[in-house]
Design an enzyme around this catalytic site. Structure first.
Site, PDB file in Angstrom:
ATOM      1  N   ASP A  60     -17.102  15.472  -6.299  1.00 12.29           N
ATOM      2  CA  ASP A  60     -15.654  15.310  -6.520  1.00 12.29           C
ATOM      3  C   ASP A  60     -15.050  16.421  -7.391  1.00 12.29           C
ATOM      4  OD1 ASP A  60     -14.668  12.892  -5.210  1.00 12.29           O
ATOM      5  OD2 ASP A  60     -16.136  11.821  -6.428  1.00 12.29           O
ATOM      6  N   GLU A  65      -8.035  17.830 -11.927  1.00 11.32           N
ATOM      7  CA  GLU A  65      -7.069  17.102 -12.765  1.00 11.32           C
ATOM      8  C   GLU A  65      -7.736  16.012 -13.607  1.00 11.32           C
ATOM      9  OE1 GLU A  65      -2.954  14.998 -11.879  1.00 11.32           O
ATOM     10  OE2 GLU A  65      -4.567  14.007 -10.818  1.00 11.32           O
ATOM     11  N   ASP A  66      -8.805  15.423 -13.080  1.00  8.95           N
ATOM     12  CA  ASP A  66      -9.401  14.272 -13.766  1.00  8.95           C
ATOM     13  C   ASP A  66     -10.186  14.645 -15.012  1.00  8.95           C
ATOM     14  OD1 ASP A  66      -8.407  12.273 -12.055  1.00  8.95           O
ATOM     15  OD2 ASP A  66      -9.815  12.928 -10.524  1.00  8.95           O
ATOM     16  N   ARG A  85     -19.015  11.783 -12.114  1.00  9.05           N
ATOM     17  CA  ARG A  85     -18.001  12.798 -12.391  1.00  9.05           C
ATOM     18  C   ARG A  85     -18.031  13.309 -13.840  1.00  9.05           C
ATOM     19  NH1 ARG A  85     -12.378  12.356  -9.891  1.00  9.05           N
ATOM     20  NH2 ARG A  85     -12.714  14.556 -10.363  1.00  9.05           N
ATOM     21  N   ARG A 130     -10.698   3.180 -13.831  1.00 10.86           N
ATOM     22  CA  ARG A 130     -11.316   4.384 -14.393  1.00 10.86           C
ATOM     23  C   ARG A 130     -10.986   4.653 -15.869  1.00 10.86           C
ATOM     24  NH1 ARG A 130     -12.668   7.965 -10.124  1.00 10.86           N
ATOM     25  NH2 ARG A 130     -13.598   6.621  -8.541  1.00 10.86           N
ATOM     26  N   HIS A 160      -5.402   5.510  -9.167  1.00 13.49           N
ATOM     27  CA  HIS A 160      -4.902   6.072 -10.433  1.00 13.49           C
ATOM     28  C   HIS A 160      -3.405   5.805 -10.614  1.00 13.49           C
ATOM     29  CE1 HIS A 160      -8.285   9.291 -10.195  1.00 13.49           C
ATOM     30  NE2 HIS A 160      -8.562   8.495 -11.204  1.00 13.49           N
ATOM     31  N   CYS A 247      -4.250  16.099  -7.985  1.00 13.89           N
ATOM     32  CA  CYS A 247      -5.658  16.090  -8.395  1.00 13.89           C
ATOM     33  C   CYS A 247      -6.313  17.458  -8.401  1.00 13.89           C
ATOM     34  CB  CYS A 247      -6.511  15.235  -7.455  1.00 13.89           C
ATOM     35  SG  CYS A 247      -5.734  13.788  -6.851  1.00 13.89           S
TER      36      CYS A 247
HETATM   37  C1  CIR Z   1     -12.747   9.817  -7.149  1.00 14.99           C
HETATM   38  O1  CIR Z   1     -12.864   8.675  -6.703  1.00 14.99           O
HETATM   39  O2  CIR Z   1     -12.882  10.055  -8.339  1.00 14.99           O
HETATM   40  C2  CIR Z   1     -12.419  10.929  -6.194  1.00 14.99           C
HETATM   41  N1  CIR Z   1     -13.034  10.671  -4.936  1.00 14.99           N
HETATM   42  C3  CIR Z   1     -10.927  11.108  -6.040  1.00 14.99           C
HETATM   43  C4  CIR Z   1     -10.262  11.561  -7.295  1.00 14.99           C
HETATM   44  C5  CIR Z   1      -8.818  11.832  -7.095  1.00 14.99           C
HETATM   45  N2  CIR Z   1      -8.242  12.333  -8.300  1.00 14.99           N
HETATM   46  C6  CIR Z   1      -7.005  12.095  -8.681  1.00 14.99           C
HETATM   47  O3  CIR Z   1      -6.288  11.331  -8.061  1.00 14.99           O
HETATM   48  N3  CIR Z   1      -6.607  12.637  -9.817  1.00 14.99           N
END
Ligand code: CIR
Length: 254
Positions: A60, A65-66, A85, A130, A160, A247
């Site tokens: 991922d 962004e995460d 992650r 999360r 999110h 993201c």
């Molecule tokens: C996840 O589940 O963490 C990733 N497959 C998708 C993350 C998407 N990120 C975001 O919306 N900021």
């Protein structure tokens, strides 16, 4: 010139985390091509884009962004909620260190950047699967001295907070009111997503233009009617990984 940090799509993207989506095959080449278009869209809006190399072991990791919250005064390196992650933050901290003083969210707190919506000095944090209140408390300690106010917002039905609401103009939020309560964002005006397009609330705002997926024509009509300028991208391949347009970048002032 504002900077955007991005990362190439991982060749292991098909092992991505999924929460609300059913797994379906992701075409890696097509995802890469769409990601290149996204980077081109950022450049067309005047950003200096840094593209980090793909992380083959981290499915991922394109969703940078995460991993961090970057503000004018500092950056907070986050602690993503999904265990797969957590290692993504290491290279991002290195990439951000030349630009900002870094703070770190410490265990056991968890927060994904997709849950963080900053509007001026207000920072809304989605309480999703999360992200938790412990992370909010740490962010308050780090960011109150800079004048930021941090507020937790319950989010249901999507991954999110920013799946449900993003900023599309100085005083306007684009929102799916089924997933987040509008009354949490006082002083703002709203454009609602078309009911047939629940995933349409995610847009990247750069100055007075948004980067926006082509997949949501009905909501796009509402945005256009409000006078919002739009640069379209095709982002449907990474949408299968539950990722949207915000993201894939960390955007901040040089
Ligand atoms: C996840 O589940 O963490 C990733 N497959 C998708 C993350 C998407 N990120 C975001 O919306 N900021």
């Amino acid at each position: 010139m504002p900077i955007a940090i991005t990362r190439e799509v991982s060749p292991s993207i098909n092992q991505c985390e999924l929460t609300f989506h059913e797994r379906e095959p992701i075409n890696y080449e097509r995802a890469c091509e769409q990601h290149r278009q996204y980077v081109a869209a950022l450049r067309s809006l005047g950003l200096q884009v840094q593209v980090l190399p793909a992380e083959p072991e981290l499915p991922d990791s394109v969703f940078v962004e995460d991993t961090a919250l970057v503000l004018d005064e500092c950056a907070v390196i986050l602690r993503p909620g999904a265990d797969s992650r957590k290692p993504e933050t290491e290279s991002i901290a290195k990439a951000l260190a030349p630009y900002r003083k870094l703070f770190f969210i410490e265990p056991p707190a968890r927060v994904d950047g997709g849950d963080i919506l900053r509007v001026g000095k207000k920072i809304y944090v989605g309480l999703s699967t999360r992200s938790d209140t412990n992370a909010i408390e740490q962010m308050q300690n780090y960011l109150r001295p800079f004048g930021y106010e941090i507020r937790g917002v319950t989010v249901t039905g999507c991954l999110h907070l920013k799946s449900a609401v993003t900023q599309v103009a100085e005083n306007i939020l684009l929102i799916n009111p089924k997933w987040v309560d509008k009354t949490r964002f006082d002083g703002m005006n709203f454009i609602e997503t078309d009911p047939s397009e629940p995933y349409a609330a995610n847009a990247v705002l750069i100055e007075d233009t948004i980067i926006y997926p082509i997949a949501f024509p009905k909501t796009q009509e509402r945005l256009k009617a409000a006078g919002i300028q739009i640069v379209n991208v095709d982002a449907d391949e990474l949408a299968k990984a539950e990722g949207a347009v915000t993201c894939c970048s960390l955007i901040f002032k040089d």
